[in-house]
Design a protein around this motif. Structure first.
Motif, PDB file in Angstrom:
ATOM      1  N   LEU A  97       0.836  -1.203   0.000  1.00 21.13           N
ATOM      2  CA  LEU A  97       0.000   0.000   0.000  1.00 21.13           C
ATOM      3  C   LEU A  97       0.872   1.255   0.000  1.00 21.13           C
ATOM      4  N   SER A  98       2.005   1.195   0.734  1.00 15.76           N
ATOM      5  CA  SER A  98       2.868   2.384   0.817  1.00 15.76           C
ATOM      6  C   SER A  98       3.537   2.683  -0.514  1.00 15.76           C
ATOM      7  N   LEU A  99       3.550   1.688  -1.419  1.00 15.71           N
ATOM      8  CA  LEU A  99       4.100   1.909  -2.763  1.00 15.71           C
ATOM      9  C   LEU A  99       3.058   2.486  -3.708  1.00 15.71           C
ATOM     10  N   GLY A 100       1.830   2.677  -3.198  1.00 18.18           N
ATOM     11  CA  GLY A 100       0.830   3.348  -4.009  1.00 18.18           C
ATOM     12  C   GLY A 100      -0.285   2.460  -4.541  1.00 18.18           C
ATOM     13  N   ARG A 101      -0.296   1.173  -4.191  1.00 15.40           N
ATOM     14  CA  ARG A 101      -1.393   0.324  -4.662  1.00 15.40           C
ATOM     15  C   ARG A 101      -2.704   0.734  -4.001  1.00 15.40           C
ATOM     16  N   HIS A 102      -3.816   0.506  -4.701  1.00 13.44           N
ATOM     17  CA  HIS A 102      -5.129   0.838  -4.151  1.00 13.44           C
ATOM     18  C   HIS A 102      -5.640  -0.326  -3.306  1.00 13.44           C
ATOM     19  N   PRO A 103      -6.341  -0.039  -2.200  1.00 11.07           N
ATOM     20  CA  PRO A 103      -6.859  -1.105  -1.335  1.00 11.07           C
ATOM     21  C   PRO A 103      -7.657  -2.161  -2.099  1.00 11.07           C
ATOM     22  N   ARG A 104      -8.298  -1.789  -3.188  1.00 13.76           N
ATOM     23  CA  ARG A 104      -9.133  -2.784  -3.886  1.00 13.76           C
ATOM     24  C   ARG A 104      -8.309  -3.885  -4.528  1.00 13.76           C
ATOM     25  N   GLN A 105      -7.001  -3.678  -4.663  1.00 11.64           N
ATOM     26  CA  GLN A 105      -6.156  -4.741  -5.222  1.00 11.64           C
ATOM     27  C   GLN A 105      -5.953  -5.888  -4.238  1.00 11.64           C
ATOM     28  N   PHE A 106      -6.330  -5.665  -2.969  1.00 12.05           N
ATOM     29  CA  PHE A 106      -6.054  -6.680  -1.936  1.00 12.05           C
ATOM     30  C   PHE A 106      -7.300  -7.481  -1.548  1.00 12.05           C
ATOM     31  N   GLY A 107      -8.491  -7.048  -1.998  1.00  9.31           N
ATOM     32  CA  GLY A 107      -9.699  -7.789  -1.647  1.00  9.31           C
ATOM     33  C   GLY A 107     -10.937  -7.002  -2.033  1.00  9.31           C
ATOM     34  N   ARG A 108     -12.101  -7.505  -1.641  1.00 11.02           N
ATOM     35  CA  ARG A 108     -13.326  -6.865  -2.078  1.00 11.02           C
ATOM     36  C   ARG A 108     -13.845  -5.893  -1.025  1.00 11.02           C
ATOM     37  N   ARG A 109     -14.709  -5.011  -1.467  1.00 10.73           N
ATOM     38  CA  ARG A 109     -15.341  -4.018  -0.596  1.00 10.73           C
ATOM     39  C   ARG A 109     -16.227  -4.730   0.418  1.00 10.73           C
ATOM     40  N   LEU A 110     -16.162  -4.336   1.668  1.00 10.89           N
ATOM     41  CA  LEU A 110     -16.981  -4.944   2.722  1.00 10.89           C
ATOM     42  C   LEU A 110     -17.963  -3.919   3.279  1.00 10.89           C
ATOM     43  N   HIS A 111     -19.105  -4.431   3.728  1.00  5.87           N
ATOM     44  CA  HIS A 111     -20.070  -3.526   4.358  1.00  5.87           C
ATOM     45  C   HIS A 111     -20.418  -3.947   5.776  1.00  5.87           C
ATOM     46  N   ASN A 112     -19.976  -5.144   6.154  1.00  7.53           N
ATOM     47  CA  ASN A 112     -20.201  -5.597   7.533  1.00  7.53           C
ATOM     48  C   ASN A 112     -18.871  -5.825   8.212  1.00  7.53           C
ATOM     49  N   TYR A 113     -18.672  -5.174   9.326  1.00 11.55           N
ATOM     50  CA  TYR A 113     -17.441  -5.356  10.104  1.00 11.55           C
ATOM     51  C   TYR A 113     -17.760  -4.984  11.551  1.00 11.55           C
ATOM     52  N   ARG A 114     -16.879  -5.462  12.434  1.00  8.55           N
ATOM     53  CA  ARG A 114     -17.125  -5.339  13.859  1.00  8.55           C
ATOM     54  C   ARG A 114     -17.072  -3.895  14.358  1.00  8.55           C
ATOM     55  N   ARG A 115     -17.883  -3.627  15.353  1.00  4.50           N
ATOM     56  CA  ARG A 115     -17.844  -2.351  16.053  1.00  4.50           C
ATOM     57  C   ARG A 115     -17.608  -2.614  17.534  1.00  4.50           C
ATOM     58  N   LEU A 116     -16.928  -1.726  18.178  1.00  2.00           N
ATOM     59  CA  LEU A 116     -16.544  -1.933  19.576  1.00  2.00           C
ATOM     60  C   LEU A 116     -17.084  -0.780  20.396  1.00  2.00           C
ATOM     61  N   PRO A 117     -18.045  -1.036  21.283  1.00  2.00           N
ATOM     62  CA  PRO A 117     -18.586   0.089  22.045  1.00  2.00           C
ATOM     63  C   PRO A 117     -17.636   0.513  23.163  1.00  2.00           C
ATOM     64  N   ILE A 118     -17.389   1.804  23.268  1.00  2.00           N
ATOM     65  CA  ILE A 118     -16.702   2.356  24.438  1.00  2.00           C
ATOM     66  C   ILE A 118     -17.800   2.789  25.402  1.00  2.00           C
ATOM     67  N   PRO A 119     -17.690   2.422  26.688  1.00  2.00           N
ATOM     68  CA  PRO A 119     -18.798   2.723  27.595  1.00  2.00           C
ATOM     69  C   PRO A 119     -19.021   4.230  27.698  1.00  2.00           C
TER      70      PRO A 119
END
Lengths: 263, 263, 263
Positions: B140-162
């Motif tokens: 990524l630091s060489l300039g590649r786009h994140p999409r070259q590493f996998g697919r777009r996600l819409h579900n991922y974990r959330r962590l509540p801070i109290p």
């Protein structure tokens, strides 16, 4: 020259020793790229330092210069070495700390560090990391050849790592814990290739506790359960899901680990 | 490309894990600038890692790539993420460690890390920091786009801070200690904006001890005295002039802190 | 400008404070070269920080900018300083942490850090390392002159380091332990030049134990034996071959060490 210089010592980070070595290097080669490999080697534990270097160096760019200073004999007559392999340069005292990488790299040329023209003067009796190893590493990173620092050597220390013992009668293999990491994982000297999957599922026995089979990862076990896994260095590890195997088993380096096969 | 890559892990500095990750990165992008954010996150404490990342990332240059590896599920089926916001890239396991920065940054694109073409092979089951996260960050630091590493996600974990709890009847707010720093300062989850200066001078109560008013700084109290102060992260801290509030009160994370107003 | 910025603090590496300061610096000068001198100064121990800076700075390249933040008075009225010597720039609070380098460097110009145009805003009351010292160091590394940050000062704190006491009657010199390193070596305030080799072999006495003569190095003694040696900083050290003098003698900073001559 923007060479990487990787530093491994038992100096810790409580004092300013590591910072001073970096100052010395940057004064000679301001473009050197400094990377800390570890400074938390147990004081004067040459074997721990040797293993930490051996398990890490292959991941670095070709041309990296490694400085390995675990040196209980500093100021005595022990030689200081530059080891030149096809891909890397290693510097350290001749006390065995470079022996595993010499063995792994195979074809190497070894030179003494003797030409005090490159040393920081007056050379102290207690801190060759600053006065000898750091300036020599910096000059090497500028492209000098190892032969400019001393003569070719053919005798230097070797450090045996204990080999696991195979008991053909019992059909078992007996190894030992050679390192414990921060997470309490027990790293053994039993290699993945020793486990011969064709012989069936393994059973690992440590301190009277029996672990059935290899887990795919630390997470492939019940909460708090002991497990056996092939660690990132290619050796069998005794671990505990979401916990410390070291604390549960109250054990450490030198603990016997026996593997048998469950056919 | 001289991009900054900032590293946050629970690996500690006792082992050579962090040094190895840096070797891997520099082998792919020798010009990357490596900065340690912290490696002293309590082992497997995702929430502590998430807070350490959230409170630090804004101070870094735009374009910084953050690598956050607190990963008790390494080797299991948990996804690995690249989060792209307007100013930054964040990499880490999908276990909540990136949830606070996702929330703070607002508009983000999230990608899975799945294309093993960029991984170090064989990929171990136990050290994805070395085999997956470090090489992907370097590419990524060489300039590649994140999409070259996998697919777009819409579900991922959330962590509540109290969140602190407001008691309108009593006219008080009840928070808790969410972090303790090296100096023994107790960082609470009560924000400066919760303290509503228009309501008058605050009184903080912790373990039966009463602290009158906010101090302007740690030095604005008598020697050894407890004080309340707005810390550098914008949260209420319970501190002690020239001493450790943690040691004096014998308390830590989770301790209730109540604020009321003295009108 | 690829200036070296060396960081010395009592922040430790458990928190993200040091990482944040580096982020702030790199946002202003992406080419700055950051070196950690030490972050393990005992919290608020100005004298330990001052000694760690004094014993290290000469080893760094000319032009290095040192950031020394041990700052119990942060947020109070204490001034913040830039000290410009012939070879170096030093930044720190005006609490004595820079006094030894001011004394060693001799001819210096001292400026206050007052121009808030260069600060990170809002300036917190508790973390001037991030909001004041880091951004000012970064701007200095871009070539700005110290006078752009405040006015010339002529009054600033000095910190006395205790001098060893000479007893002409007894013909002895009485010093004290001023630092203990990770290996348990006891660093005294007695300089090599105090030992006057022309007076014969020295005898060092500490906690009733007698050490005969100076050893050439840590290795020049029997296993486990106490020894006296000139350490890498040019001071007399009480050490133990392959062991810790601190643990053997159960002592630390402040311990009296007497040297007499055996004629």
């Amino acid at each position: 020259m923007r060479k990487v210089i990787a530093l491994l010592t038992d100096f810790g980070l409580e004092d300013n020793f590591v910072g001073i070595m970096k100052g010395v290097i940057l004064r000679i080669n301001p473009a050197a790229r400094l990377v800390d490999l570890s400074h938390a080697i147990e004081p004067q534990n040459i074997r721990e330092g040797a293993l930490a270097l051996q398990s890490a160096y292959r991941y670095f760019p070709r041309g990296t210069i490694f400085l390995a200073v675990v040196d209980p004999g500093v100021g005595s007559a022990r030689a200081a070495l530059i080891v030149k392999s096809k891909g890397y340069l290693f510097l350290g005292p001749d006390n065995g700390i470079l022996a595993p990488v010499i063995s792994d790299e195979g074809k190497v040329d070894v030179y003494s560090i003797a030409n005090d023209r490159y040393f920081l003067k007056p050379v102290s009796r207690t801190f060759h990391g600053r006065d000898v190893f750091a300036p020599v590493a910096a000059h090497l990173s500028l492209g000098r050849h190892p032969r400019q620092f001393g003569r070719r050597l053919h005798n230097y220390r070797r450090l045996p790592i204990p080999e696991p013992r195979v008991d053909r009668g019992k059909g078992s293999i007996s190894g030992e814990v050679i390192d414990v990491d921060r997470f309490g994982n027990l790293l053994t000297n039993i290699r993945e290739t020793d486990l011969k999957p064709s012989r069936g599922k393994i059973v690992a026995v440590v301190k009277g506790r029996t672990i059935q089979g290899l887990s795919l990862s630390y997470a492939h076990a019940k909460r708090g359960e002991l497990l056996a896994v092939i660690g990132s260095k290619g050796y069998l590890e005794i671990s505990r899901n979401l916990g410390s195997a070291k604390d549960l088993l109250r054990t450490g380096i030198g603990q016997t680990v026996v593997v048998r096969w469950d056919r």
